[in-house]
Design a protein around this motif. Structure first.
Motif, short mmCIF file in Angstrom:
data_model
loop_
_atom_site.label_atom_id
_atom_site.label_comp_id
_atom_site.label_asym_id
_atom_site.label_seq_id
_atom_site.Cartn_x
_atom_site.Cartn_y
_atom_site.Cartn_z
N ALA A 174 0.81 -1.22 0.00
CA ALA A 174 0.00 0.00 0.00
C ALA A 174 0.85 1.26 0.00
O ALA A 174 0.43 2.29 -0.54
N THR A 175 2.05 1.21 0.56
CA THR A 175 2.91 2.40 0.59
C THR A 175 3.61 2.64 -0.74
O THR A 175 4.09 3.74 -0.98
N ARG A 176 3.68 1.61 -1.57
CA ARG A 176 4.32 1.72 -2.89
C ARG A 176 5.73 2.29 -2.81
O ARG A 176 6.09 3.23 -3.51
N GLY A 177 6.50 1.70 -1.90
CA GLY A 177 7.91 2.08 -1.79
C GLY A 177 8.19 3.25 -0.87
O GLY A 177 9.34 3.61 -0.68
N LYS A 178 7.16 3.86 -0.33
CA LYS A 178 7.37 4.98 0.60
C LYS A 178 7.35 4.45 2.02
O LYS A 178 6.98 3.31 2.27
N GLU A 179 7.74 5.28 2.96
CA GLU A 179 7.80 4.84 4.36
C GLU A 179 6.44 4.85 5.04
O GLU A 179 6.24 4.12 6.01
N ASN A 180 5.53 5.69 4.57
CA ASN A 180 4.24 5.87 5.24
C ASN A 180 3.08 5.77 4.26
O ASN A 180 3.26 5.93 3.06
N LEU A 181 1.91 5.56 4.81
CA LEU A 181 0.69 5.55 4.01
C LEU A 181 0.12 6.95 3.93
O LEU A 181 -0.07 7.61 4.95
N SER A 182 -0.16 7.40 2.72
CA SER A 182 -0.86 8.67 2.55
C SER A 182 -2.33 8.44 2.92
O SER A 182 -2.77 7.31 3.11
#
Length: 92
Positions: A15-23
């Protein structure tokens, strides 16, 4: 249990698609697609936004893995309590 833990982690990472956090948008999609059957109001964007605000300890507008795990713990506890409740129809 290992499989369940891996699934929880992989769902977050996906769900984060490679980012550290969920938007906000990613969090809403995750909650609706993965928790909709065991949580109420997941189809209400305002309810999910309120849920996200409650989880967002550092008030950055995103959900970190630790904040997400708070949600998972809450959901697991709720399921456990429901399963442990006597069946009202059965009288036990």
């Amino acid at each position: 249990m290992e499989g369940a833990i891996k699934t929880v982690v992989m769902q977050f990472l996906s769900a984060t698609r490679g980012k550290e956090n969920l938007s906000s948008k990613s969090f809403q999609k995750l909650v609706q697609s993965q928790l909709g059957n065991i949580m109420s109001d997941t189809d209400s964007s305002s309810a999910v936004k309120d849920m996200m605000k409650g989880l967002d300890d550092n008030q950055d507008g995103k959900v970190s893995f630790q904040e997400y795990m708070t949600l998972i713990g809450y959901v697991a506890n709720s399921v456990c309590e429901q399963k442990g409740q006597p069946n009202a129809a059965g009288g036990q």
